[in-house]
Design an enzyme around this catalytic site. Structure first.
Site, mmCIF file in Angstrom:
data_model
loop_
_atom_site.group_PDB
_atom_site.id
_atom_site.type_symbol
_atom_site.label_atom_id
_atom_site.label_comp_id
_atom_site.label_asym_id
_atom_site.label_seq_id
_atom_site.Cartn_x
_atom_site.Cartn_y
_atom_site.Cartn_z
ATOM 1 N N ARG A 37 0.800 -1.229 0.000
ATOM 2 C CA ARG A 37 0.000 0.000 0.000
ATOM 3 C C ARG A 37 0.829 1.273 0.000
ATOM 4 O O ARG A 37 0.322 2.332 -0.350
ATOM 5 C CB ARG A 37 -0.925 -0.009 1.211
ATOM 6 C CG ARG A 37 -1.845 -1.192 1.191
ATOM 7 C CD ARG A 37 -2.545 -1.354 2.507
ATOM 8 N NE ARG A 37 -3.656 -0.431 2.661
ATOM 9 C CZ ARG A 37 -4.305 -0.275 3.806
ATOM 10 N NH1 ARG A 37 -3.955 -0.958 4.862
ATOM 11 N NH2 ARG A 37 -5.309 0.572 3.888
ATOM 12 N N GLN A 83 -1.609 2.981 -5.179
ATOM 13 C CA GLN A 83 -2.745 3.634 -4.515
ATOM 14 C C GLN A 83 -4.081 3.488 -5.240
ATOM 15 O O GLN A 83 -5.090 3.235 -4.595
ATOM 16 C CB GLN A 83 -2.405 5.086 -4.197
ATOM 17 C CG GLN A 83 -1.454 5.087 -3.006
ATOM 18 C CD GLN A 83 -1.048 6.455 -2.517
ATOM 19 O OE1 GLN A 83 -1.711 7.441 -2.782
ATOM 20 N NE2 GLN A 83 0.044 6.492 -1.809
ATOM 21 N N ASP A 141 -5.648 0.150 -4.222
ATOM 22 C CA ASP A 141 -5.712 -0.161 -2.796
ATOM 23 C C ASP A 141 -7.164 -0.372 -2.337
ATOM 24 O O ASP A 141 -7.830 0.546 -1.853
ATOM 25 C CB ASP A 141 -5.034 0.959 -2.009
ATOM 26 C CG ASP A 141 -4.942 0.661 -0.525
ATOM 27 O OD1 ASP A 141 -5.497 -0.374 -0.087
ATOM 28 O OD2 ASP A 141 -4.326 1.463 0.197
ATOM 29 N N SER A 146 -8.052 0.262 1.396
ATOM 30 C CA SER A 146 -8.347 1.656 1.742
ATOM 31 C C SER A 146 -9.714 2.079 1.221
ATOM 32 O O SER A 146 -10.471 2.740 1.940
ATOM 33 C CB SER A 146 -7.279 2.597 1.173
ATOM 34 O OG SER A 146 -6.089 2.469 1.913
ATOM 35 N N TYR A 177 1.740 -0.138 10.029
ATOM 36 C CA TYR A 177 0.726 -0.833 10.817
ATOM 37 C C TYR A 177 1.120 -0.845 12.287
ATOM 38 O O TYR A 177 2.259 -0.529 12.643
ATOM 39 C CB TYR A 177 0.569 -2.276 10.332
ATOM 40 C CG TYR A 177 -0.033 -2.379 8.957
ATOM 41 C CD1 TYR A 177 -1.402 -2.178 8.774
ATOM 42 C CD2 TYR A 177 0.748 -2.662 7.852
ATOM 43 C CE1 TYR A 177 -1.964 -2.264 7.512
ATOM 44 C CE2 TYR A 177 0.193 -2.744 6.586
ATOM 45 C CZ TYR A 177 -1.165 -2.549 6.427
ATOM 46 O OH TYR A 177 -1.719 -2.625 5.186
HETATM 47 P P1 NAD Z 1 -5.593 -1.296 10.075
HETATM 48 O O1 NAD Z 1 -6.936 -1.586 9.515
HETATM 49 O O2 NAD Z 1 -4.532 -2.326 10.006
HETATM 50 O O3 NAD Z 1 -5.768 -0.889 11.613
HETATM 51 C C1 NAD Z 1 -6.605 0.181 11.982
HETATM 52 C C2 NAD Z 1 -5.939 0.967 13.067
HETATM 53 O O4 NAD Z 1 -5.928 0.235 14.279
HETATM 54 C C3 NAD Z 1 -4.485 1.332 12.787
HETATM 55 O O5 NAD Z 1 -4.346 2.744 12.773
HETATM 56 C C4 NAD Z 1 -3.726 0.683 13.941
HETATM 57 O O6 NAD Z 1 -2.614 1.462 14.376
HETATM 58 C C5 NAD Z 1 -4.790 0.627 14.994
HETATM 59 N N1 NAD Z 1 -4.534 -0.316 16.101
HETATM 60 C C6 NAD Z 1 -4.065 -1.588 16.037
HETATM 61 N N2 NAD Z 1 -3.966 -2.126 17.270
HETATM 62 C C7 NAD Z 1 -4.393 -1.180 18.136
HETATM 63 C C8 NAD Z 1 -4.527 -1.140 19.539
HETATM 64 N N3 NAD Z 1 -4.187 -2.177 20.325
HETATM 65 N N4 NAD Z 1 -4.998 -0.002 20.105
HETATM 66 C C9 NAD Z 1 -5.335 1.059 19.327
HETATM 67 N N5 NAD Z 1 -5.238 1.081 17.993
HETATM 68 C C10 NAD Z 1 -4.761 -0.031 17.401
HETATM 69 O O7 NAD Z 1 -5.025 0.066 9.488
HETATM 70 P P2 NAD Z 1 -5.243 0.677 8.043
HETATM 71 O O8 NAD Z 1 -6.386 1.598 8.052
HETATM 72 O O9 NAD Z 1 -5.236 -0.437 7.061
HETATM 73 O O10 NAD Z 1 -3.949 1.558 7.891
HETATM 74 C C11 NAD Z 1 -2.684 1.036 8.279
HETATM 75 C C12 NAD Z 1 -1.587 1.949 7.868
HETATM 76 O O11 NAD Z 1 -1.424 1.940 6.467
HETATM 77 C C13 NAD Z 1 -1.735 3.401 8.256
HETATM 78 O O12 NAD Z 1 -0.481 3.850 8.672
HETATM 79 C C14 NAD Z 1 -2.119 4.060 6.984
HETATM 80 O O13 NAD Z 1 -1.796 5.441 6.962
HETATM 81 C C15 NAD Z 1 -1.272 3.269 6.048
HETATM 82 N N6 NAD Z 1 -1.703 3.407 4.675
HETATM 83 C C16 NAD Z 1 -0.808 3.967 3.830
HETATM 84 C C17 NAD Z 1 -1.168 4.129 2.522
HETATM 85 C C18 NAD Z 1 -0.203 4.759 1.605
HETATM 86 O O14 NAD Z 1 0.916 5.010 1.970
HETATM 87 N N7 NAD Z 1 -0.595 5.011 0.417
HETATM 88 C C19 NAD Z 1 -2.396 3.717 2.069
HETATM 89 C C20 NAD Z 1 -3.272 3.130 2.963
HETATM 90 C C21 NAD Z 1 -2.904 2.974 4.285
#
Ligand code: NAD
Length: 396
Positions: A120, A126, A129, A132, A227
C-alpha cells in the site's frame, strides 16, 4: 483475453467486482468481458447496464471459458470446483487468515491474485488499494449507523423545545476507517476524541477537528509498514484498564483496530461496557468470526447489554453500501488487472515489487513469501480471553 465477473456467493455480500463503467474501460483496453447473469443485481446494477457497456452476460457455467475471473471476496466451493488449470482469479482472498485457500488454488493450477496484499505504500499501488477504498466506506457508514442508532442528537441543537448537547464520540483506531469515521461524526456535529497506538496519527486526528487521546500507560506500538504491532500482555491489560475510564465518559464508541494477520485486539472490555450510560452505542468494525475489539460483540448482529448499551457487530459495512463500494472496488481491481496485462494477455512479472506482493499462487505452487513461512496452516481460532493470536493459532 477474456475477463469474467462472478456473482458473489457469500451470504450478505452485495458488492460486485466490476461496475458497467469499469467494463467499458476494460473493453477499451481490448479485453473481452463476461458478466455472470445477475452479478450486479444486489448493487442495483442490472445485466442490461453491463451489456450496454460492452459485456456479454453469461450463466455461471460459462465462466470456465474466461482467462481471468474477478471477484470481491473468496471463491465459493462451487466456483473452486469449476476453476481450471491456467485460469487466474483476482479478489480479496484474505490468504493470511486463510492460507488453506491459497494451497487449494495452487493445487488447482490457478494463478491467484489477492488485492488485500497490495504493497500500500507504493505510490503507484494507490489506485489499486481496495483495503483503503473499502475502509473509507466502512468508516463513513459506521458513523452514520451510530448516529442513526443513538437515541439522541449528534450535533448541538438549540430549539424552542430545548437544547441538546452534542454527542461525545470516541473512535478507537485511527487508520483509514477510523479517520473517515472521525470526519463523518464531526460533520454530523459530534464532539470527537480518537485514540491509536501509533502516535503519528495525532496530526491527522487533529486536522479533522478531533482531540487525540493519549494513554499514559501504553507507549507507542508502531509496527512495520505503517501498521500497529501486537501489544504484550502487560501493555494490553494496561491499555484496556486505562481506556475503560475514557469509554465511560462517551455516548458512542466506534472501534476499528486491526493488526494485519492477527486477531483484532480487545479494546472495550465487558467492564468498560458496564461503565457506560444506558442508551450508549458501540460499533465494532473489527467484529468477525475471529473476534473483535469489543468483548461480547457478535459479527453481523446487534446485541443490547443488560445495562442498555447497543453493541453493533459491524465487520462488513462496505457491503451495506454496495453501489459505492462496487464502484470503488471496480476501479481498484481494473487498475491492478490492467497493470498486469501486456499485449492483451496476463503477463505476470514477479520481479515487479507490486506484482510479487499480490500473486499468491502460480504454476501449481503457493509462491507468496508471507505464506511460505512455517506453521502458517490454520486460521486464528476463537480466543475466549480476547488475546491476540497469530493466524497460525499460536498466542503471544
Ligand atoms: P488497520 O486496519 O490495520 O488498523 C486500523 C488501526 O488500528 C491502525 O491505525 C492501527 O494502528 C490501529 N490499532 C491496532 N492495534 C491497536 C490497539 N491495540 N490499540 C489502538 N489502535 C490499534 O489500518 P489501516 O487503516 O489499514 O492503515 C494502516 C496503515 O497503512 C496506516 O499507517 C495508513 O496510513 C497506512 N496506509 C498507507 C497508505 C499509503 O501510503 N498510500 C495507504 C493506505 C494505508
Amino acid at each position: 483475453m477474456k475477463v469474467a465477473v462472478i456473482k458473489e456467493a457469500a451470504p450478505g455480500e452485495r458488492r460486485v467486482a466490476l461496475v458497467p463503467e469499469a467494463v467499458a474501460k476494460l473493453r477499451a483496453a481490448g479485453l473481452e468481458v463476461l458478466v455472470e447473469s445477475g452479478a450486479g443485481d444486489r448493487a442495483w446494477l442490472a445485466d442490461g447496464a453491463y451489456a450496454e457497456a460492452g459485456a456479454t452476460i453469461v450463466p455461471a457455467a460459462e465462466l470456465a471459458s474466461a482467462d481471468v475471473i474477478l471477484m470481491v471476496g473468496k471463491p465459493s466451493e462451487q466456483t473452486i470446483a469449476r476453476l481450471r488449470p491456467g485460469q487466474a482469479i483476482f479478489g480479496m482472498l484474505a490468504p493470511l487468515a486463510d492460507p488453506a485457500l491459497a494451497r487449494r488454488l495452487a493445487a488447482a493450477g490457478v494463478t491467484a491474485v489477492s488485492l488485500d496484499l497490495i504493497p500500500r505504500t507504493l505510490p503507484r499501488a494507490q489506485p489499486m488499494d481496495a483495503l483503503s477504498s473499502q475502509a473509507n466506506i466502512a468508516g463513513y457508514k459506521a458513523a452514520v449507523l451510530a448516529a442513526a442508532t443513538f437515541g439522541r442528537f449528534f450535533p448541538l441543537l438549540i430549539t424552542a423545545a430545548g437544547t441538546a448537547r452534542p454527542a461525545r464520540v470516541l473512535i478507537l483506531g485511527t487508520g483509514v476507517a477510523g479517520l473517515q469515521a472521525i470526519g463523518t461524526a464531526r460533520r454530523l456535529g459530534a464532539v470527537v476524541t480518537a485514540y491509536d497506538v501509533r502516535p503519528e496519527t495525532r496530526t491527522e486526528v487533529e486536522s479533522l477537528g478531533a482531540t487525540f487521546l493519549e494513554l499514559t500507560s501504553v507507549g507507542t506500538a508502531a509496527g512495520a509498514g505503517g501498521y500497529a504491532r501486537v501489544l504484550t500482555e502487560d501493555e494490553r491489560q494496561a491499555q484496556q484498564d486505562e481506556l475503560t475510564g475514557h469509554i465511560a465518559r462517551h455516548d458512542v464508541v466506534i472501534t476499528t483496530a486491526q493488526v494485519p494477520g492477527r486477531r483484532p485486539p480487545v479494546l472495550v472490555t465487558a467492564d468498560a461496557l458496564k461503565s457506560m450510560a444506558a442508551g450508549s452505542v458501540v460499533v465494532d468494525m473489527a467484529a468477525s468470526d475471529l473476534g473483535g475489539n469489543v468483548e461480547g460483540s457478535v459479527a453481523e448482529e446487534t446485541v443490547t447489554t443488560e445495562n442498555g448499551i447497543t453493541v453493533i457487530g459491524a465487520g462488513s459495512l462496505p457491503s451495506t453500501m454496495p453501489t459505492a463500494a462496487s464502484a470503488m472496488y471496480a476501479r481498484n481491481i481494473s487498475a491492478l488487472l490492467l497493470s498486469m496485462v501486456k499485449d492483451g494477455e496476463l503477463a505476470i512479472d514477479l520481479s515487479d515489487e507490486l506484482q510479487a506482493g499480490v500473486v499468491i499462487s502460480r504454476d501449481g505452487s503457493v509462491i507468496h513469501p508471507a505464506l511460505l513461512a512455517p506453521a502458517d496452516d490454520e486460521p486464528a481460532q476463537a480466543d475466549p480471553d480476547g488475546g491476540t493470536a497469530r493466524v497460525d493459532g499460536s498466542a503471544d
